[in-house]
Design a protein around this motif. Structure first.
Motif, PDB file in Angstrom:
ATOM      1  N   GLN A  60       0.828  -1.198   0.000  1.00  0.00           N
ATOM      2  CA  GLN A  60       0.000   0.000   0.000  1.00  0.00           C
ATOM      3  C   GLN A  60       0.865   1.252   0.000  1.00  0.00           C
ATOM      4  OE1 GLN A  60      -2.232   1.096   3.729  1.00  0.00           O
ATOM      5  NE2 GLN A  60      -3.959   0.516   2.417  1.00  0.00           N
ATOM      6  N   ILE A  61       0.420   2.252  -0.771  1.00  0.00           N
ATOM      7  CA  ILE A  61       1.037   3.579  -0.694  1.00  0.00           C
ATOM      8  C   ILE A  61      -0.061   4.573  -0.347  1.00  0.00           C
ATOM      9  CG2 ILE A  61       2.996   3.122  -2.219  1.00  0.00           C
ATOM     10  CD1 ILE A  61       1.476   4.584  -4.465  1.00  0.00           C
ATOM     11  N   ALA A  62       0.281   5.515   0.530  1.00  0.00           N
ATOM     12  CA  ALA A  62      -0.675   6.534   0.948  1.00  0.00           C
ATOM     13  C   ALA A  62      -0.061   7.906   0.720  1.00  0.00           C
ATOM     14  CB  ALA A  62      -1.031   6.349   2.416  1.00  0.00           C
ATOM     15  N   ASN A  63      -0.821   8.780   0.086  1.00  0.00           N
ATOM     16  CA  ASN A  63      -0.404  10.159  -0.114  1.00  0.00           C
ATOM     17  C   ASN A  63      -0.988  10.945   1.056  1.00  0.00           C
ATOM     18  OD1 ASN A  63       0.170  12.745  -0.960  1.00  0.00           O
ATOM     19  ND2 ASN A  63      -0.627  12.471  -3.027  1.00  0.00           N
ATOM     20  N   PRO A  64      -0.144  11.421   1.973  1.00  0.00           N
ATOM     21  CA  PRO A  64      -0.667  12.056   3.187  1.00  0.00           C
ATOM     22  C   PRO A  64      -1.421  13.350   2.920  1.00  0.00           C
ATOM     23  CG  PRO A  64       1.748  12.061   3.161  1.00  0.00           C
ATOM     24  CD  PRO A  64       1.299  11.381   1.917  1.00  0.00           C
ATOM     25  N   ASN A  65      -2.344  13.645   3.818  1.00  0.00           N
ATOM     26  CA  ASN A  65      -3.117  14.876   3.748  1.00  0.00           C
ATOM     27  C   ASN A  65      -2.165  16.068   3.846  1.00  0.00           C
ATOM     28  OD1 ASN A  65      -5.404  16.464   3.598  1.00  0.00           O
ATOM     29  ND2 ASN A  65      -5.729  16.453   5.798  1.00  0.00           N
ATOM     30  N   VAL A 115       5.087   9.612  -0.193  1.00  0.00           N
ATOM     31  CA  VAL A 115       4.162   8.551   0.203  1.00  0.00           C
ATOM     32  C   VAL A 115       4.679   7.798   1.422  1.00  0.00           C
ATOM     33  CG1 VAL A 115       3.427   8.222  -2.196  1.00  0.00           C
ATOM     34  CG2 VAL A 115       5.033   6.622  -1.196  1.00  0.00           C
ATOM     35  N   THR A 116       3.725   7.275   2.179  1.00  0.00           N
ATOM     36  CA  THR A 116       4.054   6.329   3.233  1.00  0.00           C
ATOM     37  C   THR A 116       3.613   4.967   2.724  1.00  0.00           C
ATOM     38  OG1 THR A 116       1.941   6.736   4.329  1.00  0.00           O
ATOM     39  CG2 THR A 116       3.841   7.997   5.107  1.00  0.00           C
ATOM     40  N   ALA A 117       4.401   3.951   3.002  1.00  0.00           N
ATOM     41  CA  ALA A 117       4.125   2.622   2.462  1.00  0.00           C
ATOM     42  C   ALA A 117       3.935   1.617   3.596  1.00  0.00           C
ATOM     43  CB  ALA A 117       5.270   2.176   1.556  1.00  0.00           C
ATOM     44  N   ARG A 118       3.176   0.568   3.293  1.00  0.00           N
ATOM     45  CA  ARG A 118       2.980  -0.527   4.246  1.00  0.00           C
ATOM     46  C   ARG A 118       2.893  -1.825   3.467  1.00  0.00           C
ATOM     47  NH1 ARG A 118       2.428  -1.112   9.324  1.00  0.00           N
ATOM     48  NH2 ARG A 118       2.117   1.090   9.738  1.00  0.00           N
ATOM     49  N   GLN A 119       3.503  -2.871   4.036  1.00  0.00           N
ATOM     50  CA  GLN A 119       3.516  -4.200   3.408  1.00  0.00           C
ATOM     51  C   GLN A 119       3.236  -5.254   4.456  1.00  0.00           C
ATOM     52  OE1 GLN A 119       7.246  -5.291   1.532  1.00  0.00           O
ATOM     53  NE2 GLN A 119       6.863  -7.435   1.925  1.00  0.00           N
ATOM     54  N   ASN A 120       2.451  -6.258   4.067  1.00  0.00           N
ATOM     55  CA  ASN A 120       2.194  -7.386   4.951  1.00  0.00           C
ATOM     56  C   ASN A 120       1.581  -8.510   4.131  1.00  0.00           C
ATOM     57  OD1 ASN A 120       2.114  -8.858   7.295  1.00  0.00           O
ATOM     58  ND2 ASN A 120       0.707  -7.503   8.394  1.00  0.00           N
ATOM     59  N   THR A 121       1.322  -9.621   4.782  1.00  0.00           N
ATOM     60  CA  THR A 121       0.541 -10.699   4.183  1.00  0.00           C
ATOM     61  C   THR A 121      -0.711 -10.866   5.034  1.00  0.00           C
ATOM     62  OG1 THR A 121       1.700 -12.405   5.453  1.00  0.00           O
ATOM     63  CG2 THR A 121       2.534 -11.917   3.239  1.00  0.00           C
ATOM     64  N   GLY A 122      -1.775 -11.333   4.423  1.00  0.00           N
ATOM     65  CA  GLY A 122      -3.023 -11.514   5.149  1.00  0.00           C
ATOM     66  C   GLY A 122      -4.199 -11.103   4.300  1.00  0.00           C
TER      67      GLY A 122
END
Length: 176
Positions: A60-65, A115-122
């Protein structure tokens, strides 16, 4: 009336300086070339991840407010040891995992992505809005060429799954 095109001005969305490619040839390159040379093209990779049965690889990538920038998705690429369902969604929640750092495609540049990024499985949580789904196996590349836009305060999530698989996800985007 003159023989000028009504669209031939810089403020028009159909602006074109060269109307005849044979008489006035030009070299046209993808936007990514300019973004890379301006140190605004970024990459994010999960590497190869073993995903358990019933789970998906999530990136996931998020473009912060208030970032003041817009993110333009260039491509999604990766690989999988078995057939996966590749899904791209707006929103969604990834719980836990890691926060990988995007890499500037202009190697050695000190310019960082917003961007802030997050990675996981699930399983992807929240209420994502899926807008792209495809089956993929082996190596895959999906070109968006900037047609997917992530403005400030928005999130883009890519999933590869579900099932026992070793998979990777790679995102490439530019920022303005």
């Amino acid at each position: 009336m003159t023989n000028n095109s009504v669209f031939n001005n810089q403020n028009s969305p159909v602006y074109m300086l060269t109307n005849n490619g044979y008489v006035s040839p030009v070299i046209i390159s993808p936007t990514e070339y300019s973004a890379a040379s301006n140190q605004r093209l970024f990459c994010l990779s999960t590497s190869n991840v073993s995903v358990g049965s019933g789970a998906s690889l999530l990136l996931q990538i998020a473009n912060p407010n208030g970032s003041g920038r817009t993110v333009y998705l260039s491509r999604v690429a990766g690989g999988a040891s078995n057939t996966i369902t590749l899904t791209i969604a707006s929103g969604g929640t990834i719980t836990g995992g890691t926060t990988p750092t995007p890499v500037n495609a202009y190697l050695g540049s000190s310019t960082t992505s917003i961007v802030t990024a997050r990675q996981n499985t699930g399983t992807l949580g929240g209420s994502p809005t899926t807008f792209f789904t495809a089956n993929a196996s082996d190596i895959y590349v999906v070109e968006f060429n900037g047609s997917i836009i992530v403005p400030a305060n928005q999130t883009l999530t890519v999933t590869a799954g579900t099932g026992s698989v070793t998979a990777s996800l790679n995102l490439m985007w530019w920022e303005t």
